[in-house]
Design an enzyme around this catalytic site. Structure first.
Site, mmCIF file in Angstrom:
data_model
loop_
_atom_site.group_PDB
_atom_site.id
_atom_site.type_symbol
_atom_site.label_atom_id
_atom_site.label_comp_id
_atom_site.label_asym_id
_atom_site.label_seq_id
_atom_site.Cartn_x
_atom_site.Cartn_y
_atom_site.Cartn_z
ATOM 1 C CE LYS A 120 -1.956 2.701 2.835
ATOM 2 N NZ LYS A 120 -1.762 3.929 2.019
ATOM 3 N N GLY B 52 7.033 5.082 8.320
ATOM 4 C CA GLY B 52 6.235 6.304 8.431
ATOM 5 C C GLY B 52 6.412 6.908 9.806
ATOM 6 C CB SER B 53 4.425 9.418 11.565
ATOM 7 O OG SER B 53 3.169 8.784 11.522
ATOM 8 C CB THR B 54 6.935 7.776 16.068
ATOM 9 O OG1 THR B 54 8.293 7.602 15.612
ATOM 10 C CG2 THR B 54 6.800 7.171 17.448
ATOM 11 C CD GLU B 55 0.181 11.146 15.076
ATOM 12 O OE1 GLU B 55 1.015 11.795 14.411
ATOM 13 O OE2 GLU B 55 -1.007 11.458 15.168
ATOM 14 N N GLY C 93 2.972 4.361 13.580
ATOM 15 C CA GLY C 93 3.633 3.109 13.978
ATOM 16 C C GLY C 93 3.013 2.537 15.248
ATOM 17 C CD GLU D 268 12.888 3.720 8.487
ATOM 18 O OE1 GLU D 268 12.862 4.661 9.318
ATOM 19 O OE2 GLU D 268 12.899 3.889 7.265
ATOM 20 C CB CYS E 44 12.850 8.611 8.736
ATOM 21 S SG CYS E 44 13.589 7.439 7.619
ATOM 22 C CD GLU F 155 10.508 12.195 11.667
ATOM 23 O OE1 GLU F 155 9.392 11.676 11.804
ATOM 24 O OE2 GLU F 155 11.463 11.640 11.095
HETATM 25 P P1 ADP Z 1 3.566 10.673 7.236
HETATM 26 O O1 ADP Z 1 3.276 11.177 8.621
HETATM 27 O O2 ADP Z 1 4.988 10.554 6.897
HETATM 28 O O3 ADP Z 1 2.623 11.176 6.198
HETATM 29 P P2 ADP Z 1 2.181 8.395 7.863
HETATM 30 O O4 ADP Z 1 2.856 7.645 8.916
HETATM 31 O O5 ADP Z 1 0.957 9.187 8.146
HETATM 32 O O6 ADP Z 1 3.293 9.227 7.220
HETATM 33 O O7 ADP Z 1 1.836 7.480 6.617
HETATM 34 C C1 ADP Z 1 2.712 6.574 6.054
HETATM 35 C C2 ADP Z 1 1.902 5.449 5.469
HETATM 36 O O8 ADP Z 1 1.062 4.916 6.493
HETATM 37 C C3 ADP Z 1 0.947 5.862 4.353
HETATM 38 O O9 ADP Z 1 0.925 4.814 3.389
HETATM 39 C C4 ADP Z 1 -0.383 5.970 5.058
HETATM 40 O O10 ADP Z 1 -1.491 5.746 4.204
HETATM 41 C C5 ADP Z 1 -0.275 4.852 6.059
HETATM 42 N N1 ADP Z 1 -1.146 4.990 7.238
HETATM 43 C C6 ADP Z 1 -1.571 6.127 7.843
HETATM 44 N N2 ADP Z 1 -2.380 5.834 8.888
HETATM 45 C C7 ADP Z 1 -2.468 4.479 8.965
HETATM 46 C C8 ADP Z 1 -3.141 3.566 9.827
HETATM 47 N N3 ADP Z 1 -3.890 3.973 10.850
HETATM 48 N N4 ADP Z 1 -2.986 2.239 9.596
HETATM 49 C C9 ADP Z 1 -2.210 1.801 8.596
HETATM 50 N N5 ADP Z 1 -1.561 2.617 7.741
HETATM 51 C C10 ADP Z 1 -1.678 3.938 7.909
#
Ligand code: ADP
Length: 502
Positions: free
Chosen positions: A199, A252-255, A257, A274, A308, A405
């Site tokens: 995805k 992606g983001s720690t939040e 994650g 990561e 990151c 970050e």
């Molecule tokens: P950023 O903060 O760098 O935009 P995110 O961590 O929000 O990155 O998103 C990175 C990836 O995680 C994207 O593919 C996004 O669609 C996906 N994503 C965002 N929220 C969720 C979630 N609750 N569950 C699974 N995947 C998610």
């Protein structure tokens, strides 16, 4: 200041092909077929340099996730995949690398259209990294061996381990290096014999869609690779809770994650995360500042700081502090900001208006708290999500600009007078994150001692970048597990112990 309004477009090879691809109808790739989302929904992706719509793509929902998981589970029961010889899996990945290499200009142009990064960065970093990752992992397919084990219990035994594919893997990637991230997930998973559901981020689905066309042409068995374009809260979340998924890998983001970790617990999915970083860059008194200055600048300004592992906290020995801050600021002021397709652009837009406003919010808040805005920080008018490279001094360790970050081109520069390595490391380690660290020094002893003391997944001394052979991942809230290298591919396997009484 505005970003150049009428950019001179570089002679970008294959830009027309990239635009033509973007204009096509984009479906989901499930079980070896292109299909519309079951609810029939689509969403738009935009050019971050202009805000213009680039394409409509299918928006996967929960039922599409069910369908993709079923297809991937089918592949994990299909002798065409599970009994495929390792050398044959290696060849498929090599062919994918070859195919990517022969379309490298089109992929670079497409990445720039969707993500905004300077096209030469896409061409010189993202694409070679993706191709290198495929080739590196193709080599592992034939080398995933267990070991024989000597047992001490009564009797005579033949005991050994097997490395078997973990199964169906959901792979969720961000928008900052869309193709490179997607490939660093799928290459080891496929080399290990897993089936994947990728995805891409909703902001940047296009290069993953183009990659799926190559995968289709190369002829992986159906269901081995599935692509769901869609949103995180819906398609992403459904993948992370789905009982048919055995592993989730996420960048992606720690939040997010943290959400994924919770969601994946239901059936104890294996999880590799990561996440964010606040990488310290340490310039020691003996460092070669002629190299450290551009190194520190590029560590935070490359990809407009949307990395990151960006070196966002700069610790400089007081002997060099003024020279380094001036040098980095001069580089910042000289960087040509503009659309990624303009020939002279060195820094493109950030991904979205939201992200631009968020970065400016951090800068404003830092200044309100007493930070000194040494360079940048101003708003850039006009279309596009442009943020100037920014250097802050006089920050304190409790400020949000120092702790959180920002994911933008914002550097906090601090001086230290100490030569006590424990204290230097303690200051650098004063972070919830622990993804990377960079040390500039010619003192071998200090370099190796700091490498041991720094709480970071990767420590670089005097430069360096990503390499598919170098394990990558974080301590603390920067994640779980490692990608790349032997650890990276082994994370897509289960170890099975076999003991036979002889
Ligand atoms: P950023 O903060 O760098 O935009 P995110 O961590 O929000 O990155 O998103 C990175 C990836 O995680 C994207 O593919 C996004 O669609 C996906 N994503 C965002 N929220 C969720 C979630 N609750 N569950 C699974 N995947 C998610």
């Amino acid at each position: 200041m505005t970003a150049s309004a009428t950019p001179k477009l570089a002679e970008i090879p294959s830009l027309d092909a990239a635009r033509a691809f973007a204009a096509q109808r984009h479906q989901l790739y499930v079980g070896g077929s292109w299909v519309d989302a079951l609810e029939g929904e689509t969403f738009a992706t935009h050019d971050p340099a202009t805000g213009d719509k680039l394409a409509d793509v299918a928006k996967a929902g929960e039922r599409d996730v069910d369908r993709a998981v079923e297809a991937a589970r089918g592949a994990m029961n299909d002798p065409a995949w599970i009994d495929m010889k390792p050398a044959a899996r290696a060849r498929l990945l090599e062919r994918l690398a070859d195919a990517l290499e022969s379309s490298v200009d089109e992929f670079a142009a497409l990445e720039t259209l969707d993500n905004g990064k300077p096209v030469r960065d896409a061409r010189n970093f993202d694409l070679p990294h993706a191709i290198g990752t495929l080739r590196y992992n193709s080599g592992w397919a034939t080398k995933l061996n267990g070991e024989t084990i000597s047992l001490s219990g009564p009797g005579t035994w033949h005991a050994y381990t097997l490395k078997q594919p973990v199964g169906v893997v959901a792979q969720i990637v961000p928008w900052n290096a869309p193709l490179a991230m997607a490939v660093s997930k799928i290459a080891p998973a496929l080399a290990a014999g897993c089936a994947v559901i990728l995805k891409p981020a909703e902001e940047t689905p296009l290069t993953a869609l183009r990659l799926a066309r190559l995968i289709e042409e190369i002829g992986f068995p159906p269901g081995v690779f599935n692509l769901l374009t869609g949103f995180g809260e819906t398609a992403g979340a459904a993948l992370t809770t789905h009982p048919g998924v055995e592993k989730v890998t996420f960048t992606g983001s720690t939040e997010v994650g943290r959400l994924i970790l919770r969601a994946a617990g239901g059936n104890f999915k294996r999880v590799t995360l990561e996440l964010g970083g606040k990488t310290p860059v340490i310039i020691m008194p003996d460092a070669d500042v002629t190299k450290a200055i551009p190194g520190a600048a590029m560590s935070i300004f490359a990809n407009a700081g949307q990395i990151c592992n960006a070196g966002s906290r700069l610790f400089v020995h007081e002997r060099h502090f003024d020279e380094v801050v001036e040098g980095v600021s001069k580089i910042a002021q000289g960087l040509k900001i503009g659309p990624g397709l303009a020939s002279d652009t060195q820094m493109g837009p950030v991904i979205s208006p939201t992200q631009r406003d968020r970065i400016h919010g951090y800068i404003r808040h830092g200044v309100e708290e007493g930070a000194n805005l040494h360079t940048g920080g101003h708003e850039i008018g006009g279309a596009g999500n442009f943020v100037p490279p920014t250097v802050l001094t006089r920050t304190t360790a409790d400020m949000a600009v120092r702790r959180e970050e920002i994911f933008g081109p914002v550097l906090c520069a601090m001086s230290f007078s100490d030569e006590d390595l424990d204290r230097i490391a303690a200051e650098a380690n004063d972070s919830d994150y622990g993804l990377g660290a960079v040390v500039w020094t010619n003192n071998l002893s200090a370099a190796h001692q700091l490498a041991r003391k720094l709480k970071a997944g990767t420590v670089r001394v005097n430069g360096g970048g990503l390499d598919p052979a170098l394990p990558f991942g974080g301590f603390k809230q920067s994640g779980w597990g490692r990608e790349n290298g032997r650890e990276g591919i082994e994370a897509y396997t289960e170890t099975k112990a076999v003991a036979m009484a002889l």
